[in-house]
Design a protein around this motif. Structure first.
Motif, PDB file in Angstrom:
ATOM      1  N   SER A 157      14.497  22.545  70.467  1.00 45.44           N
ATOM      2  CA  SER A 157      13.933  21.625  71.479  1.00 45.44           C
ATOM      3  C   SER A 157      12.680  21.062  71.176  1.00 45.44           C
ATOM      4  O   SER A 157      11.935  20.152  71.890  1.00 45.44           O
ATOM      5  N   ALA A 158      12.023  21.648  69.985  1.00 43.40           N
ATOM      6  CA  ALA A 158      10.433  21.414  69.629  1.00 43.40           C
ATOM      7  C   ALA A 158      10.361  19.808  69.381  1.00 43.40           C
ATOM      8  O   ALA A 158      11.277  19.372  68.729  1.00 43.40           O
ATOM      9  N   GLN A 159       9.250  19.588  69.593  1.00 44.11           N
ATOM     10  CA  GLN A 159       9.032  18.150  69.195  1.00 44.11           C
ATOM     11  C   GLN A 159       9.094  17.880  67.716  1.00 44.11           C
ATOM     12  O   GLN A 159       8.423  18.552  67.105  1.00 44.11           O
ATOM     13  N   ILE A 160       9.714  16.727  67.351  1.00 43.89           N
ATOM     14  CA  ILE A 160       9.713  16.472  65.836  1.00 43.89           C
ATOM     15  C   ILE A 160       8.789  15.388  65.747  1.00 43.89           C
ATOM     16  O   ILE A 160       8.366  14.585  66.516  1.00 43.89           O
ATOM     17  N   PRO A 161       8.093  15.713  64.403  1.00 40.79           N
ATOM     18  CA  PRO A 161       7.159  14.709  64.106  1.00 40.79           C
ATOM     19  C   PRO A 161       7.407  13.372  64.081  1.00 40.79           C
ATOM     20  O   PRO A 161       8.789  12.831  63.823  1.00 40.79           O
ATOM     21  N   ALA A 162       6.427  12.380  64.146  1.00 44.51           N
ATOM     22  CA  ALA A 162       6.940  10.895  63.980  1.00 44.51           C
ATOM     23  C   ALA A 162       7.406  10.610  62.617  1.00 44.51           C
ATOM     24  O   ALA A 162       7.124  11.427  61.686  1.00 44.51           O
ATOM     25  N   ALA A 163       8.274   9.727  62.464  1.00 42.87           N
ATOM     26  CA  ALA A 163       8.885   9.142  61.263  1.00 42.87           C
ATOM     27  C   ALA A 163       8.190   9.428  59.895  1.00 42.87           C
ATOM     28  O   ALA A 163       8.477  10.249  58.983  1.00 42.87           O
ATOM     29  N   GLN A 164       6.802   8.912  60.285  1.00 42.02           N
ATOM     30  CA  GLN A 164       6.097   9.030  58.672  1.00 42.02           C
ATOM     31  C   GLN A 164       5.354  10.315  58.607  1.00 42.02           C
ATOM     32  O   GLN A 164       4.756  10.646  57.615  1.00 42.02           O
ATOM     33  N   GLN A 165       5.738  11.358  59.624  1.00 41.92           N
ATOM     34  CA  GLN A 165       5.047  12.669  59.127  1.00 41.92           C
ATOM     35  C   GLN A 165       6.330  13.708  58.922  1.00 41.92           C
ATOM     36  O   GLN A 165       5.917  14.758  58.546  1.00 41.92           O
ATOM     37  N   SER A 224      14.148  20.513  56.811  1.00 34.78           N
ATOM     38  CA  SER A 224      13.789  19.131  57.070  1.00 34.78           C
ATOM     39  C   SER A 224      13.461  19.081  58.547  1.00 34.78           C
ATOM     40  O   SER A 224      14.299  19.588  59.259  1.00 34.78           O
ATOM     41  N   GLN A 225      12.525  17.973  58.779  1.00 32.20           N
ATOM     42  CA  GLN A 225      12.308  17.643  60.100  1.00 32.20           C
ATOM     43  C   GLN A 225      12.763  16.506  60.542  1.00 32.20           C
ATOM     44  O   GLN A 225      12.639  15.769  61.859  1.00 32.20           O
ATOM     45  N   THR A 226      13.780  16.031  59.544  1.00 32.08           N
ATOM     46  CA  THR A 226      14.266  14.721  59.967  1.00 32.08           C
ATOM     47  C   THR A 226      15.640  14.728  60.659  1.00 32.08           C
ATOM     48  O   THR A 226      16.006  13.714  61.201  1.00 32.08           O
ATOM     49  N   LEU A 259      16.839  12.199  63.235  1.00 32.15           N
ATOM     50  CA  LEU A 259      15.746  11.616  64.154  1.00 32.15           C
ATOM     51  C   LEU A 259      14.829  10.662  63.450  1.00 32.15           C
ATOM     52  O   LEU A 259      14.168  10.019  64.139  1.00 32.15           O
ATOM     53  N   VAL A 260      14.978  10.398  62.109  1.00 38.61           N
ATOM     54  CA  VAL A 260      14.268   9.290  61.503  1.00 38.61           C
ATOM     55  C   VAL A 260      15.283   8.585  60.572  1.00 38.61           C
ATOM     56  O   VAL A 260      16.233   9.284  60.260  1.00 38.61           O
TER      57      VAL A 260
END
Length: 350
Positions: free
Chosen positions: A14-22, A127-129, A148-149
């Motif tokens: 449930s960790a926050q995912i970086p914004a798309a550009q990150q 991947s954080q996407t 997520l992005v």
């Protein structure tokens, strides 16, 4: 590890995912893209330079590429190869080692269910996407990939094909999913190549990516099962995740718990000090994530206990002290509370 529904990495999902550009993807993945380009007769160095991807990327999981760069790279590859199925081609060149420690942990999994749960727990290293979620019905297992992005279609193609190829290698070559759903639209040229590679009904333009499996097959013991190797690499993955996202307090605490448990001194104060914060600050950060130190300690011990007990060379006494318990009776009581079984019964019927 055994992949119980709750574990040291479960809350971290449930960790926050970086914004798309990150949002980033492991850089080693691009090594497979380069090989696929070369196999198509295209100079990968020229393409990488044009897209702005370094030519000397290492296989270190902390070497990352922005999701937007990966999308640009894939789209360029499709153009220069004139191959709308380029992503499927890339899958043949992805190696377990390109996934670093997670790849080796996956390869050492006890079952394909264990494999899928490990992927769910630690996919953020790759991947954080995308968020991966595992769910079950009476006879099926659903592995869902929520984007997520915005990603290139080829990213999804390559990973799904690689995943199925790897599962067949670990289990048996005639293993097939019940069905596969893609977030991407179907190429104008049709679904034929997908059906040939995945060997299952394929649907497109769905909300999420989805792999559906027969549960009975995912519960079969794999010939390459090696709980000790899987455990070592799980711990390496957790360490990398803590370094990759220093703001993720759950992963940081989990890493320190694993480090301190064998010493028998794994208090909240010691973990907080190791993370350079006060116990009060640590508890506040954990409460903001919907958990607390004692819950993480309990979850981590449970997950490690199930993993250690699959390792035949470890006695129950050794497992007791590895988990920081003062005696086996305390460990046995805790394990029965977690699983409903004694450590001995679990070892015989995991």
């Amino acid at each position: 590890m055994t992949g119980l529904n709750k574990g040291p990495g479960a809350a971290a999902e449930s960790a926050q995912i970086p914004a798309a550009q990150q949002a980033t993807t492991i850089g080693g993945y691009s090594l497979a893209i380069a090989k696929a380009l070369e196999a198509s007769g295209v100079d990968s160095a020229r393409i990488f330079k044009a897209v702005g991807v370094p030519l000397d990327l290492s296989n270190d999981p902390l070497t990352r590429l922005p999701a937007s760069t990966m999308t640009r790279l894939f789209r360029t590859c499709v153009e220069v190869t004139n191959n709308p199925y380029f992503g499927l081609s890339v899958a043949k060149y992805v190696q377990i080692s390109n996934l670093h420690a997670l790849g080796y942990a996956l390869a050492a999994s006890s079952t394909l269910m264990d494999f899928c749960r490990r992927l769910e727990r630690y996919f953020r290293l790759l991947s954080q996407t995308t968020k991966v979620t595992l769910s079950e019905t009476d006879d099926q297992v659903l592995l869902r990939f929520e984007h997520l992005v915005e990603l290139s279609a080829e990213t999804e193609d390559a990973f799904f094909a690689f995943l199925l190829m790897t599962m067949r290698h670990l289990y048996r070559q005639d293993f097939n999913p019940v069905r596969v759903e893609f977030h991407r639209a179907m190429p104008h040229e049709g679904a034929g190549p997908y059906e040939a590679v995945l060997r299952a009904p394929v649907l497109f333009a769905k909300t999420d990516g989805l792999l559906v499996f027969a549960k009975a097959e995912l519960l079969q013991t794999l010939n390459g099962s090696c709980p000790e190797l899987a455990q070592v690499n799980d711990n390496i993955v957790i360490g990398y995740l803590a370094r990759l996202d220093k703001s993720d307090v759950i992963t940081g605490v989990t890493q320190k718990i694993i480090e301190f448990l064998p010493d028998g001194d794994c208090s909240r104060d010691k973990v907080a000090s190791a993370l350079c914060m006060s116990p009060t600050t640590l508890q506040l950060k954990l409460s903001q994530r919907g958990t607390n130190f004692q819950q993480l300690l309990d979850d981590t011990r449970k997950e490690l206990a199930c993993s250690y007990l699959q390792q035949a060379a470890r006695s129950v006494t050794e497992v007791t002290f590895l988990l920081g318990f003062s005696d086996t009776s305390n460990f046995t009581r805790a394990f029965k509370r977690w699983t409903g079984q004694s450590p001995t019964d679990f070892r015989q019927h995991p």
